[in-house]
Structure formats: structure tokens, C-alpha cells
Write an enzyme that holds these catalytic residues in place. Sequence first.
Site, PDB file in Angstrom:
ATOM      1  N   ARG A  49       0.832  -1.198   0.000  1.00 20.96           N
ATOM      2  CA  ARG A  49       0.000   0.000   0.000  1.00 20.96           C
ATOM      3  C   ARG A  49       0.865   1.245   0.000  1.00 20.96           C
ATOM      4  O   ARG A  49       1.973   1.234   0.492  1.00 20.96           O
ATOM      5  CB  ARG A  49      -0.830   0.050   1.272  1.00 20.96           C
ATOM      6  CG  ARG A  49      -1.772  -1.094   1.407  1.00 20.96           C
ATOM      7  CD  ARG A  49      -2.521  -0.927   2.699  1.00 20.96           C
ATOM      8  NE  ARG A  49      -3.389  -2.088   2.892  1.00 20.96           N
ATOM      9  CZ  ARG A  49      -4.307  -2.158   3.842  1.00 20.96           C
ATOM     10  NH1 ARG A  49      -4.455  -1.146   4.682  1.00 20.96           N
ATOM     11  NH2 ARG A  49      -5.055  -3.219   3.962  1.00 20.96           N
ATOM     12  N   ASP A  51       0.034   5.232   1.425  1.00 28.02           N
ATOM     13  CA  ASP A  51      -1.002   5.945   2.190  1.00 28.02           C
ATOM     14  C   ASP A  51      -1.728   6.977   1.331  1.00 28.02           C
ATOM     15  O   ASP A  51      -1.244   7.375   0.272  1.00 28.02           O
ATOM     16  CB  ASP A  51      -0.379   6.720   3.361  1.00 28.02           C
ATOM     17  CG  ASP A  51       0.432   5.823   4.273  1.00 28.02           C
ATOM     18  OD1 ASP A  51       0.313   4.590   4.179  1.00 28.02           O
ATOM     19  OD2 ASP A  51       1.196   6.387   5.085  1.00 28.02           O
ATOM     20  N   TYR A 109      12.102   4.820  -1.029  1.00 25.31           N
ATOM     21  CA  TYR A 109      11.224   5.971  -0.890  1.00 25.31           C
ATOM     22  C   TYR A 109      12.050   7.247  -0.923  1.00 25.31           C
ATOM     23  O   TYR A 109      13.205   7.277  -0.501  1.00 25.31           O
ATOM     24  CB  TYR A 109      10.471   5.930   0.446  1.00 25.31           C
ATOM     25  CG  TYR A 109       9.254   5.036   0.446  1.00 25.31           C
ATOM     26  CD1 TYR A 109       8.034   5.509  -0.008  1.00 25.31           C
ATOM     27  CD2 TYR A 109       9.331   3.723   0.896  1.00 25.31           C
ATOM     28  CE1 TYR A 109       6.906   4.698  -0.002  1.00 25.31           C
ATOM     29  CE2 TYR A 109       8.202   2.904   0.900  1.00 25.31           C
ATOM     30  CZ  TYR A 109       6.999   3.408   0.450  1.00 25.31           C
ATOM     31  OH  TYR A 109       5.886   2.613   0.452  1.00 25.31           O
ATOM     32  N   ARG A 196       7.387   8.470   6.933  1.00 24.93           N
ATOM     33  CA  ARG A 196       6.955   9.803   7.379  1.00 24.93           C
ATOM     34  C   ARG A 196       7.302  10.043   8.848  1.00 24.93           C
ATOM     35  O   ARG A 196       7.515  11.183   9.257  1.00 24.93           O
ATOM     36  CB  ARG A 196       5.457   9.957   7.126  1.00 24.93           C
ATOM     37  CG  ARG A 196       5.143   9.978   5.622  1.00 24.93           C
ATOM     38  CD  ARG A 196       3.684   9.685   5.329  1.00 24.93           C
ATOM     39  NE  ARG A 196       2.817  10.642   5.988  1.00 24.93           N
ATOM     40  CZ  ARG A 196       1.491  10.515   6.081  1.00 24.93           C
ATOM     41  NH1 ARG A 196       0.894   9.447   5.547  1.00 24.93           N
ATOM     42  NH2 ARG A 196       0.783  11.421   6.687  1.00 24.93           N
TER      43      ARG A 196
END
Lengths: 245, 245
Positions: A49, A51, A109, A196
Site C-alpha cells: 500500500r 497511504d 522511498y 513519514r
Amino acid sequence: MKYKLIVEYFGKNYNGWQRQKNGVGVQQVLEEKLSDLLGSTIKIVGSGRTDTGVHALGQVAHFEANTTIPPEKMVFALNTLLPDDIKVQRCEAADADFHAQYSAKRKTYRYQAYLSRIPSPLRDDRYARIVPPLDIEAMKRCAQKMVGVHDFAAFSSLGSEKKSTIREIYRCELIQNGDELYFEIEGNGFLYNMVRIIVGTLVFVGKSKLPESIADEMFRTGNRKAGGKTFPAKGLFLKSVSYTK
Amino acid sequence: MKYKLIVEYFGKNYNGWQRQKNGVGVQQVLEEKLSDLLGSTIKIVGSGRTDTGVHALGQVAHFEANTTIPPEKMVFALNTLLPDDIKVQRCEAADADFHAQYSAKRKTYRYQAYLSRIPSPLRDDRYARIVPPLDIEAMKRCAQKMVGVHDFAAFSSLGSEKKSTIREIYRCELIQNGDELYFEIEGNGFLYNMVRIIVGTLVFVGKSKLPESIADEMFRTGNRKAGGKTFPAKGLFLKSVSYTK
């Protein structure tokens, strides 16, 4: 035939990759357009996934379909149907045992921020803004602590469904470019909101709101509340998913 | 007191700088918020128009107001009222004879494009897409022909209100960065759509749809139809306005 897709999307208008109770997921849009294209219900499986609001340069997904359309034709046919903010960048024939999620070995990321007292409209929808000053050297030292095998329970939002919270981070780098600051984080997997929270914790270190040793404490205690705030989704990009070690 | 503003805006939701019959101009939003802030009707003067959808990193404007608010406070007060896609980056006290339009000596525009057969969602709203191949060396040679004092009538859309169509271009450069191509054009002034027509003409040269000599022909004949298409507004940025030679 089994197909592998590499998908780029701008996440602003989506509730993340997966279909949610409210709002539309990127996966859902792809499934609808693929089903329209192929005339039968297609299910796709993503590498994981992302977000709500997170973007992707290279999300990977697979699907099986009773068709022999060549992969390169699939790209153009599917992109004709897809909206401007989701486009397939590449399509390949996949081995029968390929699985976009379970075969994934490494994800990268990127988090984008800029340092300014004043908001920048041209960066507003894809960067977080950090008000200077920021001790970037302290942040780099703390970022190095992330590298290796750790229990990242404290770097995950409550309600994460993953059973084990142990992950290996291969690289956690800060790159400065003018008033911009990029965080590049590479690992074998990530918990819910993990990138994050890492970014938010590093920024708190940079602002001397937390000591550099906070990473060690968070690994030891698993206490999410010890860390910095969860930074906004809009600055986060799933850059690539790799299937070789 | 006279103030000089440097304004950044993302142009997607505006009908350009100036108020139009339909839709909202950036100038209008600034005037409304300034008037709210200062409690009287304020008129602002920009360095020039930008077309519908064009962005600005450093548009310059001036206004006069019966107030002594320090310029640095003006930035924060005004930004609190402005929407996310328009923000004042700097405010300075201006000399009594300063005029954002008439005092301007030099403007720099940047045009962003990327070369790909496949659309890129993360660049869709701020780049033009060019399908390769492209002969960039031929484009660079033709770009050099733009430099100097020329009659740019053929590089202007019909209905342009400017009386003289003679302009001086100081720099017309192509910069390659991976699959991205930036056009940087600096001059003493620009006609309506001029940058977007220069870019479109250079791209037609790069695609061998037009010869490199087309620039000379357009200067000589003033014939807009001889050139390439007007490239989309979304890739164009007013980078800076300079008030010194």
C-alpha cells in the site's frame, strides 16, 4: 498470461493505493480500466500500500488475464483509458511465480522538503516545508542509526496490521540541493507511516527538539510517542521496488 | 508608502495575471487581499501580464498605500490571507519613481518539457511532453538565432496589443537534464505568447518539421503561420524580472 506493471501516480486525489471505505484507491482505478480493456474482471496485486496522498514514481503491480496482448501494447491501450494522474510507465511479461508483493526485495522511498519561512506555491503539493534553522549534520548522524536491522515498532502508526515490526534499512540518506532537502530511504520493507515518522523524527532532531540518541531509545522501547510528528503524505514518493537483492 | 512585491504563483487555477472577463486573475486576488488587509481599495501594477495557466517564480508588482506597515511584516500578513497557490516571497520599500512595468529592464522565462512516449503524472501539470526523437543540436543552433534585436511579430499571437514588435533577446538557451529539457529565455520584453511560440518553433526544428533557417524567415516576413505551434501554458514560468541592466 501474467503481466508486471510499473505505475507512476500523483497521489493527491486518491486515498492511497488500496481501495478505502471512502474515496478511490489507485488500484481500483487500474482494475476498472483493465477490466474495461479486457472485457473481464481483473484483480491486480500491488507491491504494497501507499497511504492517502502519497505519490509513486515506480509502484509495481501484477495481474493475470486470459489474453495475449503484447506487454508494450498494454501500456498504450491502458494509458488511453487512465486519468492524467495515473499512467503505466512499463509493462512486462512476468514469470508464473512472480508476485508483486511477496517477491519484492527492496523498496526505495524519497521524501521531499524545502527550508523556508515562506510557503512556495510551486512546491506546495509535493514538498513539506520546514522552517529553518535546521542542524542537518545532526540529522545525518541520526539517519545513520536507522541503517541496519531494527525493530521499527516505534516508527509505525498505531493500528498497523503487520505482524513483525522488524525491518532492515539499507540506506537512509539526506541530500541537500539549494533550499531543498531530500530524504532517500531504502529497505526490505516498511511499516505503516514508517518513512513519514522517520522524516518527522529526523526533523525534530534537526530542530533540537529531540536528541540524536532518540533513534536508539525508540528501537529499545517501541514507543511511538517518543518520536517526532508524522510528516505530511504530500512529500512522499515511492521511487522504486526491486525484485533482486 | 510605495511597496514592491515579489510573488510566486502556480497558474493552473487562474486566468493569468490580469483580471479577465471570465475567471479570476492573480492580480485581482492580490488586490482583494491587500484591500482587506489595509481597509481601503488598493490597486497593484504588475511587471506585465502572464497568460492563462502560466506560473511565476518571481513576478514583480508595486502598489501604494497609506500605511507604514514594515515591508517584512507585509509578507506574513498578506500570506496569511492568500490562497496556497499565490504567496508573496518578498516585499521591499520602493522608490517613489519605481514602476513594476515601466522600470523593468529584463525578464527571464523558463519553459519545462520532458521527452517521453509515455505521459508522466508527476510532471503533467508543469511540463510539456515532447515525443522523441529530437535533434537538440539543431534546436540549439536555431535558438542562437533568437538572440539579438529582432522584429518578433511572427512570434506573437494575433491580437497582441503591443505597438512595436521589436524586442531584444539576451539569452536563449536549452538545458538538458536526464529526459528533461529546459528553455531559458531572457530579454528586454516579450510579446503575447512569444516564449511559447519560440519553444514550439524550436521543437518543430528539432523534429525536422521546420528548417533551422525558419527563424530568419519569420523575422523577415513577420508571418506567424510559418512557425511551430504555440506550446502549452502549463510548462511556462516567469522566473524573474530585473530592474537593472
